[in-house]
Design a protein around this motif. Sequence first.
Motif, PDB file in Angstrom:
ATOM      1  N   GLY A 140       0.822  -1.216   0.000  1.00 54.95           N
ATOM      2  CA  GLY A 140       0.000   0.000   0.000  1.00 54.95           C
ATOM      3  C   GLY A 140       0.857   1.269   0.000  1.00 54.95           C
ATOM      4  N   LYS A 141       2.161   1.099   0.113  1.00 50.83           N
ATOM      5  CA  LYS A 141       3.072   2.264   0.106  1.00 50.83           C
ATOM      6  C   LYS A 141       4.086   2.097  -1.027  1.00 50.83           C
ATOM      7  CE  LYS A 141       2.706   2.931   5.079  1.00 50.83           C
ATOM      8  NZ  LYS A 141       2.335   1.715   5.796  1.00 50.83           N
ATOM      9  N   GLY A 142       3.613   1.495  -2.102  1.00 45.50           N
ATOM     10  CA  GLY A 142       4.499   1.253  -3.245  1.00 45.50           C
ATOM     11  C   GLY A 142       4.520  -0.205  -3.645  1.00 45.50           C
ATOM     12  N   VAL A 143       4.159  -1.094  -2.715  1.00 44.62           N
ATOM     13  CA  VAL A 143       4.038  -2.516  -3.064  1.00 44.62           C
ATOM     14  C   VAL A 143       2.568  -2.803  -3.330  1.00 44.62           C
ATOM     15  CG1 VAL A 143       4.285  -4.887  -2.232  1.00 44.62           C
ATOM     16  CG2 VAL A 143       6.031  -3.191  -1.664  1.00 44.62           C
ATOM     17  N   SER A 144       2.290  -3.423  -4.467  1.00 45.16           N
ATOM     18  CA  SER A 144       0.904  -3.683  -4.851  1.00 45.16           C
ATOM     19  C   SER A 144       0.781  -5.061  -5.496  1.00 45.16           C
ATOM     20  CB  SER A 144       0.438  -2.605  -5.837  1.00 45.16           C
ATOM     21  OG  SER A 144      -0.831  -2.944  -6.352  1.00 45.16           O
ATOM     22  N   TYR A 145      -0.459  -5.579  -5.435  1.00 46.57           N
ATOM     23  CA  TYR A 145      -0.751  -6.859  -6.080  1.00 46.57           C
ATOM     24  C   TYR A 145      -1.830  -6.676  -7.147  1.00 46.57           C
ATOM     25  CZ  TYR A 145       1.728  -8.318  -1.909  1.00 46.57           C
ATOM     26  OH  TYR A 145       2.682  -8.450  -0.932  1.00 46.57           O
ATOM     27  N   CYS A 146      -2.093  -5.427  -7.541  1.00 43.50           N
ATOM     28  CA  CYS A 146      -3.199  -5.166  -8.465  1.00 43.50           C
ATOM     29  C   CYS A 146      -2.925  -3.914  -9.296  1.00 43.50           C
ATOM     30  CB  CYS A 146      -4.489  -5.008  -7.653  1.00 43.50           C
ATOM     31  SG  CYS A 146      -5.921  -4.580  -8.643  1.00 43.50           S
ATOM     32  N   GLY A 147      -2.586  -4.131 -10.580  1.00 43.30           N
ATOM     33  CA  GLY A 147      -2.307  -3.003 -11.466  1.00 43.30           C
ATOM     34  C   GLY A 147      -3.539  -2.163 -11.736  1.00 43.30           C
ATOM     35  N   THR A 148      -4.684  -2.840 -11.945  1.00 42.99           N
ATOM     36  CA  THR A 148      -5.931  -2.118 -12.215  1.00 42.99           C
ATOM     37  C   THR A 148      -6.262  -1.187 -11.054  1.00 42.99           C
ATOM     38  OG1 THR A 148      -6.621  -4.209 -13.176  1.00 42.99           O
ATOM     39  CG2 THR A 148      -8.305  -2.504 -13.010  1.00 42.99           C
ATOM     40  N   CYS A 149      -5.962  -1.656  -9.819  1.00 40.64           N
ATOM     41  CA  CYS A 149      -6.302  -0.859  -8.635  1.00 40.64           C
ATOM     42  C   CYS A 149      -5.337   0.302  -8.449  1.00 40.64           C
ATOM     43  CB  CYS A 149      -6.242  -1.719  -7.373  1.00 40.64           C
ATOM     44  SG  CYS A 149      -7.057  -3.305  -7.506  1.00 40.64           S
ATOM     45  N   ASP A 150      -4.054   0.041  -8.596  1.00 36.65           N
ATOM     46  CA  ASP A 150      -3.049   1.009  -8.128  1.00 36.65           C
ATOM     47  C   ASP A 150      -2.195   1.646  -9.225  1.00 36.65           C
ATOM     48  OD1 ASP A 150      -3.855   0.527  -5.523  1.00 36.65           O
ATOM     49  OD2 ASP A 150      -2.490  -1.169  -5.294  1.00 36.65           O
ATOM     50  N   GLY A 151      -2.343   1.193 -10.480  1.00 35.80           N
ATOM     51  CA  GLY A 151      -1.501   1.714 -11.568  1.00 35.80           C
ATOM     52  C   GLY A 151      -1.536   3.228 -11.657  1.00 35.80           C
ATOM     53  N   TRP A 152      -2.703   3.782 -11.460  1.00 34.69           N
ATOM     54  CA  TRP A 152      -2.913   5.223 -11.618  1.00 34.69           C
ATOM     55  C   TRP A 152      -1.984   6.042 -10.720  1.00 34.69           C
ATOM     56  CZ3 TRP A 152      -4.837   9.606  -9.142  1.00 34.69           C
ATOM     57  CH2 TRP A 152      -5.330  10.608  -9.980  1.00 34.69           C
ATOM     58  N   PHE A 153      -1.649   5.470  -9.543  1.00 32.47           N
ATOM     59  CA  PHE A 153      -0.794   6.199  -8.589  1.00 32.47           C
ATOM     60  C   PHE A 153       0.653   6.303  -9.095  1.00 32.47           C
ATOM     61  CE2 PHE A 153      -4.038   4.224  -5.765  1.00 32.47           C
ATOM     62  CZ  PHE A 153      -4.630   5.387  -5.323  1.00 32.47           C
ATOM     63  N   PHE A 154       0.968   5.606 -10.181  1.00 38.01           N
ATOM     64  CA  PHE A 154       2.367   5.547 -10.636  1.00 38.01           C
ATOM     65  C   PHE A 154       2.558   6.260 -11.975  1.00 38.01           C
ATOM     66  CE2 PHE A 154       1.860   2.371  -7.449  1.00 38.01           C
ATOM     67  CZ  PHE A 154       3.043   2.430  -6.728  1.00 38.01           C
ATOM     68  N   ARG A 155       1.730   7.273 -12.195  1.00 35.79           N
ATOM     69  CA  ARG A 155       1.872   8.035 -13.440  1.00 35.79           C
ATOM     70  C   ARG A 155       3.250   8.673 -13.523  1.00 35.79           C
ATOM     71  NH1 ARG A 155      -2.598  11.843 -12.370  1.00 35.79           N
ATOM     72  NH2 ARG A 155      -2.116  10.970 -10.326  1.00 35.79           N
ATOM     73  N   GLY A 156       3.926   8.410 -14.643  1.00 31.61           N
ATOM     74  CA  GLY A 156       5.248   9.018 -14.877  1.00 31.61           C
ATOM     75  C   GLY A 156       6.355   8.412 -14.031  1.00 31.61           C
ATOM     76  N   LYS A 157       6.056   7.282 -13.331  1.00 33.72           N
ATOM     77  CA  LYS A 157       7.076   6.696 -12.450  1.00 33.72           C
ATOM     78  C   LYS A 157       7.613   5.389 -13.019  1.00 33.72           C
ATOM     79  CE  LYS A 157       5.650   9.111  -8.464  1.00 33.72           C
ATOM     80  NZ  LYS A 157       5.286   9.146  -7.104  1.00 33.72           N
ATOM     81  N   HIS A 158       8.631   4.882 -12.337  1.00 31.98           N
ATOM     82  CA  HIS A 158       9.249   3.622 -12.747  1.00 31.98           C
ATOM     83  C   HIS A 158       8.802   2.515 -11.802  1.00 31.98           C
ATOM     84  CE1 HIS A 158      13.131   1.026 -12.818  1.00 31.98           C
ATOM     85  NE2 HIS A 158      12.164   0.493 -13.540  1.00 31.98           N
ATOM     86  N   VAL A 159       8.274   1.437 -12.344  1.00 32.89           N
ATOM     87  CA  VAL A 159       7.845   0.340 -11.475  1.00 32.89           C
ATOM     88  C   VAL A 159       8.493  -0.983 -11.891  1.00 32.89           C
ATOM     89  CG1 VAL A 159       5.615   1.393 -10.923  1.00 32.89           C
ATOM     90  CG2 VAL A 159       5.771  -0.199 -12.845  1.00 32.89           C
ATOM     91  N   VAL A 160       8.641  -1.839 -10.896  1.00 34.22           N
ATOM     92  CA  VAL A 160       9.136  -3.193 -11.138  1.00 34.22           C
ATOM     93  C   VAL A 160       7.938  -4.142 -11.064  1.00 34.22           C
ATOM     94  CG1 VAL A 160      10.381  -5.074  -9.966  1.00 34.22           C
ATOM     95  CG2 VAL A 160      11.508  -2.879 -10.342  1.00 34.22           C
ATOM     96  N   VAL A 161       7.869  -5.079 -12.008  1.00 34.78           N
ATOM     97  CA  VAL A 161       6.845  -6.130 -11.983  1.00 34.78           C
ATOM     98  C   VAL A 161       7.559  -7.452 -11.727  1.00 34.78           C
ATOM     99  CG1 VAL A 161       5.332  -7.495 -13.491  1.00 34.78           C
ATOM    100  CG2 VAL A 161       5.129  -5.007 -13.433  1.00 34.78           C
ATOM    101  N   VAL A 162       7.054  -8.235 -10.776  1.00 33.72           N
ATOM    102  CA  VAL A 162       7.668  -9.531 -10.495  1.00 33.72           C
ATOM    103  C   VAL A 162       6.747 -10.632 -11.008  1.00 33.72           C
ATOM    104  CG1 VAL A 162       8.604 -11.035  -8.699  1.00 33.72           C
ATOM    105  CG2 VAL A 162       8.690  -8.554  -8.404  1.00 33.72           C
ATOM    106  N   GLY A 163       7.285 -11.535 -11.819  1.00 29.97           N
ATOM    107  CA  GLY A 163       6.493 -12.657 -12.343  1.00 29.97           C
ATOM    108  C   GLY A 163       6.752 -12.857 -13.824  1.00 29.97           C
ATOM    109  N   GLY A 164       6.318 -14.017 -14.316  1.00 29.56           N
ATOM    110  CA  GLY A 164       6.574 -14.301 -15.723  1.00 29.56           C
ATOM    111  C   GLY A 164       5.408 -14.991 -16.415  1.00 29.56           C
ATOM    112  N   GLY A 165       4.249 -15.013 -15.718  1.00 21.53           N
ATOM    113  CA  GLY A 165       3.073 -15.666 -16.302  1.00 21.53           C
ATOM    114  C   GLY A 165       2.183 -14.679 -17.037  1.00 21.53           C
ATOM    115  N   ASP A 166       1.019 -15.160 -17.444  1.00 23.47           N
ATOM    116  CA  ASP A 166       0.075 -14.306 -18.180  1.00 23.47           C
ATOM    117  C   ASP A 166      -0.289 -13.052 -17.400  1.00 23.47           C
ATOM    118  OD1 ASP A 166      -0.052 -15.880 -20.384  1.00 23.47           O
ATOM    119  OD2 ASP A 166      -1.905 -16.903 -19.826  1.00 23.47           O
ATOM    120  N   SER A 167      -0.629 -13.247 -16.104  1.00 21.72           N
ATOM    121  CA  SER A 167      -1.108 -12.068 -15.378  1.00 21.72           C
ATOM    122  C   SER A 167       0.021 -11.063 -15.195  1.00 21.72           C
ATOM    123  CB  SER A 167      -1.780 -12.442 -14.054  1.00 21.72           C
ATOM    124  OG  SER A 167      -0.859 -12.971 -13.172  1.00 21.72           O
ATOM    125  N   ALA A 168       1.257 -11.517 -14.995  1.00 14.92           N
ATOM    126  CA  ALA A 168       2.380 -10.569 -14.850  1.00 14.92           C
ATOM    127  C   ALA A 168       2.530  -9.732 -16.125  1.00 14.92           C
ATOM    128  CB  ALA A 168       3.668 -11.325 -14.545  1.00 14.92           C
TER     129      ALA A 168
END
Length: 327
Positions: A140-168
């Motif tokens: 909730g302070k930068g770590v998230s499990y839901c792009g649809t929910c929290d993506g908006w908070f990262f406008r213009g920022k750099h994010v790391v995604v962990v995973g290699g499956g379809d949902s990642a």
Amino acid sequence: METNQYCPEGNREQIQTRLLILGGGPAGFSAAIYAARAELTPILLTGTALGGQAATTDMIENYPGFPEGINGLELGTLFQQQAERFGAQVVYDSITSVDFSEIPFRLCTYDKEYLAESVVISTGARPNHLNVPGETELTGKGVSYCGTCDGWFFRGKHVVVVGGGDSALEEALFLTRYASKVTVVHRRDSLRAGKLLQKRAFGNPKIEFIWNTVLTEIVGAGEVKQVALKNLETCDERLFDTDGVFIFIGHTPNVGIFGGQLALDENGYIQIDRYMRTSIPGVFAGGEVADHRYRQVITSSGMGAAAAIEAIKFLEEKETEKGETEP
Ligand SMILES: Cc1cc2nc3c(=O)[nH]c(=O)nc-3n(C[C@H](O)[C@H](O)[C@H](O)COP(=O)(O)OP(=O)(O)OC[C@H]3O[C@@H](n4cnc5c(N)ncnc54)[C@H](O)[C@@H]3O)c2cc1C
């Protein structure tokens, strides 16, 4: 298949109810609002996470009716107040085992046994965690499990995604709408995701990949600043700057207590038809425990409401049948 040892020991107080709802998240409370307004006086067991997963997030901005957004715990409290206003009984307890072999269905907690003519299951799911230092503290302070929910908070920022499956990959692609750069960190040298998704991700100039690498720590005080990365081939370790970490290494539905008594779908979620019916007549399911795809407050609420409407119909039909057969 798991076996379910029903109520292993002890005498339990018995409580009869027409409808028992399992889960105090958006799906469970929505089911309770509908069933209570139909005057069924449903009993809702919250489990240990009152408000469900939604209650663990600071701000929900995509649930209609709250143009400024709403704190997740506050939303859960409002759901509960609304359900109780119409007569739902909310009980802070968890089901530990069930017997769905006949009606009334029997469901046990540590010290009680519920005899229910119908059941709505909305026990939700949980995102799989990396279990690395910093993950819990910074959720909730930068770590998230839901792009649809929290993506908006990262406008213009750099994010790391962990995973290699379809949902990642789906989420990484989604996040490029907001983030200036998305770095996918994957423990192998190739992806499990479908070929089309891979093609789209490789062709997206905002996405880069770091292969054969695991994330060993999330670093920051109050907000994410860096992640510690370890290359599994060379064992090299380094700190990598980022504004956010999105973890997509799968979800686990909370189905263990049903001990193989309900049919599950190919992803391990409760199998339902379009009327929220499970494989057992009288047992309905809604929300994330039966939804591997949408995983949102609004969709879970909608499914919970639909499950309650179907449970109400089921009970009415049973009443009618009883009336017709009785002299
Ligand atoms: C960090 C985070 C942020 C999120 N942000 C958003 C957002 O901004 N917008 C959005 O739309 N969605 C968001 N989501 C997703 C949303 O929270 C879920 O889709 C939604 O909560 C699912 O609702 P549910 O009722 O199906 O299940 P859950 O919320 O998972 O609730 C399950 C309930 O079942 C109970 N339970 C479990 N086992 C038992 C048992 N044995 N007996 C009795 N009860 C039991 C639990 O205690 C809990 O109350 C977020 C999720 C997370 C994790």
